[in-house]
Design a protein around this motif. Structure first.
Motif, mmCIF file in Angstrom:
data_model
loop_
_atom_site.group_PDB
_atom_site.id
_atom_site.type_symbol
_atom_site.label_atom_id
_atom_site.label_comp_id
_atom_site.label_asym_id
_atom_site.label_seq_id
_atom_site.Cartn_x
_atom_site.Cartn_y
_atom_site.Cartn_z
ATOM 1 N N PRO A 56 0.839 -1.201 0.000
ATOM 2 C CA PRO A 56 0.000 0.000 0.000
ATOM 3 C C PRO A 56 0.869 1.244 0.000
ATOM 4 C CG PRO A 56 0.119 -0.914 2.194
ATOM 5 C CD PRO A 56 0.820 -1.886 1.272
ATOM 6 N N LEU A 57 0.372 2.313 -0.570
ATOM 7 C CA LEU A 57 1.068 3.590 -0.558
ATOM 8 C C LEU A 57 0.697 4.297 0.734
ATOM 9 C CD1 LEU A 57 2.800 5.732 -1.991
ATOM 10 C CD2 LEU A 57 0.682 6.625 -2.963
ATOM 11 N N VAL A 58 1.671 4.572 1.577
ATOM 12 C CA VAL A 58 1.425 5.209 2.859
ATOM 13 C C VAL A 58 1.849 6.670 2.751
ATOM 14 C CG1 VAL A 58 1.999 5.221 5.311
ATOM 15 C CG2 VAL A 58 1.797 3.051 4.088
ATOM 16 N N ILE A 59 0.875 7.562 2.950
ATOM 17 C CA ILE A 59 1.125 8.997 2.885
ATOM 18 C C ILE A 59 0.879 9.572 4.272
ATOM 19 C CG2 ILE A 59 0.455 11.172 1.802
ATOM 20 C CD1 ILE A 59 -0.624 9.492 -0.549
ATOM 21 N N SER A 60 1.847 10.291 4.795
ATOM 22 C CA SER A 60 1.688 10.865 6.129
ATOM 23 C C SER A 60 0.766 12.086 6.049
ATOM 24 C CB SER A 60 3.044 11.287 6.696
ATOM 25 O OG SER A 60 3.491 12.467 6.061
ATOM 26 N N HIS A 61 0.245 12.508 7.193
ATOM 27 C CA HIS A 61 -0.536 13.743 7.267
ATOM 28 C C HIS A 61 0.228 14.703 8.162
ATOM 29 C CE1 HIS A 61 -3.789 16.536 7.339
ATOM 30 N NE2 HIS A 61 -3.821 16.493 8.657
ATOM 31 N N ASN A 62 0.930 15.642 7.562
ATOM 32 C CA ASN A 62 1.795 16.577 8.290
ATOM 33 C C ASN A 62 2.788 15.821 9.175
ATOM 34 O OD1 ASN A 62 0.676 18.908 7.168
ATOM 35 N ND2 ASN A 62 -0.973 18.914 8.660
ATOM 36 N N GLY A 63 3.361 14.758 8.604
ATOM 37 C CA GLY A 63 4.269 13.898 9.358
ATOM 38 C C GLY A 63 3.456 12.941 10.206
ATOM 39 N N TYR A 76 7.913 14.523 11.010
ATOM 40 C CA TYR A 76 8.375 14.000 9.719
ATOM 41 C C TYR A 76 9.378 12.873 9.901
ATOM 42 C CZ TYR A 76 5.891 17.803 7.538
ATOM 43 O OH TYR A 76 4.904 18.639 7.124
ATOM 44 N N GLN A 77 10.278 12.994 10.873
ATOM 45 C CA GLN A 77 11.238 11.927 11.134
ATOM 46 C C GLN A 77 10.521 10.656 11.590
ATOM 47 O OE1 GLN A 77 13.839 13.796 13.973
ATOM 48 N NE2 GLN A 77 14.854 15.042 12.411
ATOM 49 N N GLN A 78 9.484 10.801 12.430
ATOM 50 C CA GLN A 78 8.721 9.640 12.890
ATOM 51 C C GLN A 78 7.975 8.997 11.730
ATOM 52 O OE1 GLN A 78 8.705 8.297 16.114
ATOM 53 N NE2 GLN A 78 7.719 6.612 15.044
ATOM 54 N N ALA A 79 7.406 9.800 10.839
ATOM 55 C CA ALA A 79 6.691 9.245 9.677
ATOM 56 C C ALA A 79 7.646 8.423 8.812
ATOM 57 C CB ALA A 79 6.064 10.368 8.866
ATOM 58 N N ILE A 80 8.866 8.890 8.657
ATOM 59 C CA ILE A 80 9.865 8.150 7.878
ATOM 60 C C ILE A 80 10.210 6.842 8.586
ATOM 61 C CG2 ILE A 80 12.274 8.166 7.098
ATOM 62 C CD1 ILE A 80 11.837 11.248 6.631
ATOM 63 N N ARG A 81 10.428 6.902 9.904
ATOM 64 C CA ARG A 81 10.723 5.680 10.672
ATOM 65 C C ARG A 81 9.551 4.697 10.603
ATOM 66 N NH1 ARG A 81 13.077 9.330 14.280
ATOM 67 N NH2 ARG A 81 11.213 9.381 15.554
ATOM 68 N N ASP A 85 5.620 6.290 2.677
ATOM 69 C CA ASP A 85 6.168 6.373 1.324
ATOM 70 C C ASP A 85 6.220 7.813 0.833
ATOM 71 O OD1 ASP A 85 6.396 3.516 0.846
ATOM 72 O OD2 ASP A 85 4.207 3.517 0.868
ATOM 73 N N ALA A 86 5.292 8.629 1.302
ATOM 74 C CA ALA A 86 5.237 10.034 0.883
ATOM 75 C C ALA A 86 4.996 10.895 2.113
ATOM 76 C CB ALA A 86 4.120 10.242 -0.126
ATOM 77 N N ILE A 87 5.724 11.969 2.203
ATOM 78 C CA ILE A 87 5.588 12.891 3.322
ATOM 79 C C ILE A 87 4.851 14.119 2.804
ATOM 80 C CG2 ILE A 87 6.823 14.265 5.037
ATOM 81 C CD1 ILE A 87 7.273 11.258 5.351
ATOM 82 N N ASP A 88 3.643 14.338 3.302
ATOM 83 C CA ASP A 88 2.893 15.513 2.872
ATOM 84 C C ASP A 88 3.316 16.711 3.700
ATOM 85 O OD1 ASP A 88 1.759 14.944 5.326
ATOM 86 O OD2 ASP A 88 -0.183 15.688 4.706
ATOM 87 N N CYS A 89 2.937 17.869 3.253
ATOM 88 C CA CYS A 89 3.337 19.075 3.943
ATOM 89 C C CYS A 89 2.356 20.185 3.585
ATOM 90 C CB CYS A 89 4.755 19.452 3.525
ATOM 91 S SG CYS A 89 5.318 21.050 4.140
ATOM 92 N N SER A 90 1.741 20.805 4.582
ATOM 93 C CA SER A 90 0.928 21.990 4.347
ATOM 94 C C SER A 90 1.900 23.151 4.179
ATOM 95 C CB SER A 90 -0.001 22.241 5.531
ATOM 96 O OG SER A 90 -0.869 21.154 5.694
#
Length: 139
Positions: A56-63, A76-81, A85-90
């Protein structure tokens, strides 16, 4: 009632926590994601194994905004850990058109650096009824 926690990116497990238990009965489910709830309940009703979604494609929500403050380096570091797969950013823009990640144009609710920028607090009634420290006033 059980509390929500990290379901390792498997929302069907979260639905089943509230449906497949001996402590209470669920009469209905309100959700923004009806196919996921429907799949979870249908599989439970037919005593079938959950469909496995491959890669599945996992996209974070503001990390990892449920773990750390949204749009922070820690989030963002926690989302990567966690394997996002994708880090979103407002994206917000400073006065000099420098983009940065922050969930709101008002820094007072989303940052610990408020004391540093208090001299820049202002009222912008078109945005909100209270004073704030707005990103477009920062250099």
């Amino acid at each position: 009632m059980p509390r929500s926690f990290n379901y390792s990116y498997d929302p069907t497990k979260e639905y089943l926590q509230f449906v497949d238990n001996s402590e209470f009965v669920v009469d209905g489910v309100l959700t923004n994601f009806p196919p996921t709830a429907s799949e979870a309940i249908a599989c439970l009703a037919h005593n079938q194994k959950m469909l496995v979604v491959r890669d599945p494609l996992v996209i974070s929500h503001n990390g990892a905004s449920g773990v750390y403050a949204a749009s922070s380096n820690l989030a963002y570091q926690q989302a990567i850990r966690d394997g996002a797969d994708a880090i979103d950013c407002s994206v917000q823009m400073s006065k000099h058109e420098i983009p940065f990640c922050l969930a709101s144009v008002d820094l007072t609710g989303d940052t610990t650096a408020v004391t540093t920028f208090m001299a820049r607090a202002s009222l912008v009634p078109e945005i909100q009824s209270k004073t704030g420290i707005f990103n477009f006033h920062l250099t």
